[in-house]
Write a protein that holds these residues in place. Structure first.
Motif, short mmCIF file in Angstrom:
data_model
loop_
_atom_site.label_atom_id
_atom_site.label_comp_id
_atom_site.label_asym_id
_atom_site.label_seq_id
_atom_site.Cartn_x
_atom_site.Cartn_y
_atom_site.Cartn_z
N TRP A 8 31.96 141.51 62.26
CA TRP A 8 31.57 141.11 62.99
C TRP A 8 30.18 139.66 62.56
N ASP A 9 30.02 139.85 60.69
CA ASP A 9 29.53 139.19 60.45
C ASP A 9 30.21 138.13 60.00
N GLY A 10 31.13 138.18 58.62
CA GLY A 10 32.14 137.20 58.59
C GLY A 10 32.56 137.82 58.69
N THR A 11 34.76 137.03 58.50
CA THR A 11 35.47 137.25 57.74
C THR A 11 35.77 135.85 57.08
N GLU A 12 37.32 136.10 56.90
CA GLU A 12 37.62 134.67 56.47
C GLU A 12 39.63 134.94 56.99
N VAL A 62 41.51 128.93 56.26
CA VAL A 62 40.87 128.02 57.25
C VAL A 62 39.99 127.42 57.80
N ALA A 63 39.56 128.83 58.22
CA ALA A 63 38.26 129.07 58.44
C ALA A 63 37.29 130.11 58.62
N GLY A 64 35.85 130.53 58.38
CA GLY A 64 35.62 131.94 58.81
C GLY A 64 34.54 131.63 56.96
N GLY A 65 33.51 132.39 57.01
CA GLY A 65 32.67 132.69 55.27
C GLY A 65 31.63 133.98 55.79
N GLU A 66 31.04 133.67 54.96
CA GLU A 66 29.65 134.83 55.08
C GLU A 66 29.07 135.12 56.40
N LEU A 103 48.31 127.37 64.83
CA LEU A 103 47.66 128.50 64.67
C LEU A 103 46.41 128.48 65.93
N TYR A 104 45.76 129.26 65.23
CA TYR A 104 45.29 129.57 67.09
C TYR A 104 44.54 131.04 66.84
N PHE A 105 42.85 130.65 66.59
CA PHE A 105 42.07 132.14 66.44
C PHE A 105 40.98 132.18 66.83
N VAL A 106 39.93 132.51 67.12
CA VAL A 106 38.50 132.48 67.56
C VAL A 106 37.04 132.83 67.04
N SER A 107 35.97 132.63 66.91
CA SER A 107 34.97 132.12 65.78
C SER A 107 33.98 131.95 66.44
N LEU A 151 46.24 121.55 59.01
CA LEU A 151 44.62 122.40 59.05
C LEU A 151 43.62 121.84 59.63
N THR A 152 43.74 120.56 60.73
CA THR A 152 43.30 120.21 61.38
C THR A 152 42.05 121.20 62.39
N ILE A 153 40.44 121.34 62.30
CA ILE A 153 40.75 122.71 63.67
C ILE A 153 40.39 121.78 64.25
N GLN A 154 40.34 122.46 65.45
CA GLN A 154 39.93 121.96 66.98
C GLN A 154 39.50 122.98 67.45
N ALA A 155 38.36 122.50 68.47
CA ALA A 155 37.84 123.73 69.99
C ALA A 155 38.65 123.44 70.96
N LEU A 156 39.06 124.18 71.28
CA LEU A 156 39.43 124.37 72.95
C LEU A 156 38.65 123.96 74.07
N ALA A 157 37.83 125.04 74.16
CA ALA A 157 37.14 125.82 75.49
C ALA A 157 35.68 125.75 75.61
N PRO A 158 34.83 125.17 74.20
CA PRO A 158 33.36 125.60 74.07
C PRO A 158 32.19 125.70 75.29
#
Length: 647
Positions: A192-196, A218-222, A237-241, A256-263
């Motif tokens: 829950w701190d940071g993943t890739e 694709v996404a994520g970081g420290e 590919l879907y995911f939660v961030s 790998l263009t990233i789009q928010a779905l329901a901010p």
């Protein structure tokens, strides 16, 4: 109604009824119209069995009594089984091996080496391989985590696909089976701190030999936490961030263009203490069925990825807690619970909006006049901030106290500490309220469900923020005249046990408390715990040994001279997360100081109690302990626990 002191009310909610009528409902799956789940049974020594339910209403045990379906990867496990086209693959607790069950046959082991642990299974139809997380304990040092492919024709043929990071989770395959997505992270981060989030091509370079090629981040970081990557039928590919400060849904297209779905300011993700968590899935017509939490309450909604402007379409359901969402066609299953109903497996017809309960965590039928309903409370805490909790006043239709008497309060400090209190019906809480206790289940700073900023309040402040919030919540209720300020108790397990011990050591707000496998020596935890949490304290406290002074300052074991109240300890003797020597050191210090202390060890128990007799013993034992400290007489004959230095 009978006039009787708080604590002495006779309740129909006994510990025997709780353990005999209750089960643990674990991970759910839906496959070929069948609903599967992992069922933990305290009355069978905590054994876990995979169950199946069919459309005719029939139940069937799919695993024999000789096997226990449970994983120990990360010690906390989860993701212990997979059902795909009727085949079941699962991890057996006793020998750590993978087993397979095909319809009409018995369960047979695929692997034989007990030094390996497995979890988070996914089946690759293209190459006929089982892909999963493996934790390698063969070296005798810190285990090595990787993603592996298991040959189901020869379980000893295991190929490492991805390695090098400290941790892996959530392997996910695209519909063709030629792309693999996964998340990884490294010390000192927790998930829950940071993943890739990574994606790569999955290629067979030789007959039966798989490898990954062209890995891409694709996404994520420290400082960005990714949760539950999953491919849709159209190959996106879907995911939660939590990039925005809230765990929200995103989509990554082919390029790998990233789009928010329901901010929105709501949580679509969860802290990944265990594998296999699921808050969303795809329906047969390509929509997303998702659960999210907004300030402590769960919602279930549909989202059309091709018509995002329409937004979320909420499904009206009577559940305040929803998790474990899985879909097949126009049906879905999930865990659902409410303030008046225990958690159950819910089968939902998405098109019709109708639902039914498949399995309930407790079949104990209670008169609602014995049930105390959770009341959300917000209260002021340190630094001008607000904290949250769920308040349960005493309730029993047969009893009331004298008008001048205020009820004792039991403050519950949840574990994690990055977890949260749930408003779903808990018989463990009703046990207390129906006997005349008030209960405050605190979502202290650091809890999940209120965004990353709230979760990050605990960064560097464990043992301070959580303790302040628990104490301030208790004082808030006392100032409102809802509880007796002279009879405040606090209780918690694991990390909640640490908060409990800190509150009893460093503050004078509570008169008694109970630690269930709680931490009292942070240095011991930093140097003697399992890999998953071995660097967790870097963020909660500070780097060790560079900031050893902080570890000493916040360890109750070093400040027993400050203690002035009674404490009970309940501890599993095979606990690898919080070894029993921590509780035993604290008990010895209390003995020497002459304070009332009880120590109840449990043979064969690990981190958390799974056997019915031990669950009962811990619950009744804590209640008996408070009866002796607060001076009331329980209505029932409860087996006493030994209280040393009792007065």
């Amino acid at each position: 109604m009978v006039i009787a002191p708080y604590g002495s009310w006779k309740s129909p909610i006994s510990s025997d009824l709780i353990v005999s009528s209750s089960i643990r409902i674990g991970a759910i799956a839906i496959d070929g119209g069948y609903v599967y789940w992992n069922e933990g049974r305290p009355t069978e020594g905590g054994r876990n069995v995979i169950m199946r339910y069919d459309s005719e209403g029939n139940y069937r045990e799919m695993t024999p009594a000789t096997l226990n379906v449970r994983s120990l990867v990360h010690e906390y496990g989860g993701g212990e089984y997979l059902v795909d086209d009727g085949r079941i693959y699962f991890s057996n607790f006793c020998d750590r091996c993978i087993y397979r069950k095909v319809s009409g046959s018995s369960c047979k082991p695929l692997t034989t080496e007990s030094a390996y642990r497995y979890a988070d299974f996914v089946w690759n139809r293209l190459y006929g391989k089982l892909i999963c997380v493996r934790e390698d304990h063969s070296a005798g040092e810190e285990p090595i985590n990787s993603l592996v492919a298991v040959n189901t024709s020869n379980g000893e043929d295991i190929q490492v696909l991805v390695s090098g990071a400290d941790f892996y989770a959530s392997p996910s395959l695209n519909p063709m089976g030629d792309k693999l997505a996964w998340i990884s992270w490294n010390h000192p981060n927790m998930p829950w701190d940071g993943t890739e989030l990574w994606v790569a091509d999955l290629v067979e370079t030789d007959v039966g030999v798989l490898t990954i090629q062209n890995p891409q981040l694709v996404a994520g970081g420290e400082r960005e936490s990714i949760f539950q990557p999953r491919w849709s039928a159209d190959g996106n590919l879907y995911f939660v961030s939590d990039l925005t400060g809230w765990w929200n849904l995103y989509r990554a297209t082919d390029n790998l263009t990233i789009q928010a779905l329901a901010p929105m300011e709501a949580e679509f993700g969860l802290p990944q203490w265990v594998f296999g968590m699921s808050t969303y899935d795809f329906t047969g017509d390509g929509k997303i069925l998702c659960s999210y939490t907004h300030y402590g309450k769960s919602h279930l909604a549909l989202l059309d990825p091709e018509n995002l402007e329409a937004g979320l379409k909420e499904i009206n359901l009577p559940f305040t807690s929803i998790s474990g969402v899985k879909c097949e066609g126009d049906h879905a299953v999930f865990h659902g619970g409410s303030a008046t109903e225990p958690t159950a497996i819910i089968l939902l017809d998405i098109t019709q909006g109708t639902w039914q309960k498949i399995r309930v965590a407790s079949d104990l039928q209670l008169d609602p006049d014995y049930i105390s309903t959770a009341q959300p409370v917000e209260f002021p805490t340190e630094n001008g901030k607000t904290a949250h909790g769920l308040f349960y006043p005493p309730k029993n239709k047969d009893f009331q106290a004298e008008t001048y008497e205020k009820p004792p309060l039991l403050v519950k400090s949840h574990g994690g500490p990055t977890a949260s209190a749930s408003g779903s019906l808990s018989l463990g809480i009703q046990y207390w309220t129906s006997r005349g206790f008030a209960v405050l289940d605190v979502n202290y700073g650091g809890s999940t469900g209120y965004g990353r900023e709230y979760r990050d309040r605990l960064q560097g402040n464990w043992g301070i923020v959580d303790v302040d919030d628990c104490a301030n919540g208790a004082k808030f209720l006392a100032e409102k005249g809802l509880v007796d300020v002279d009879r405040l108790a606090i209780s918690g397990g694991s990390a909640g046990g640490y908060t409990t011990l800190c509150a009893l050591t460093f503050r004078n707000d509570f008169k008694a408390g109970a630690s269930h496998y709680g931490i009292c020596d942070l240095e011991a935890l930093a140097t003697d715990t399992h890999k998953f949490e071995s660097r967790y304290l870097d963020s909660l406290i500070g780097k060790y040994p560079e900031q050893k002074d902080l570890y000493v300052q916040r360890s109750p074991i070093h400040f027993t001279d400050k203690l002035s109240c009674a404490i009970a300890f309940f501890q599993g003797l095979e606990d690898k997360v919080v070894p029993p020597n921590q509780a035993e050191m604290m008990v010895e210090a209390l003995r020497k100081k002459g304070l009332p202390v009880a120590y109840v060890p449990f043979e064969g128990e690990q981190h958390g109690f799974r056997k019915a007799e031990n669950i009962k013993r811990a619950l009744d034992g804590e209640f008996y302990f408070y009866s002796q400290i607060f001076g009331f007489t329980p209505a029932d004959a409860i087996e006493a626990i030994t209280i040393e230095n009792a007065k």
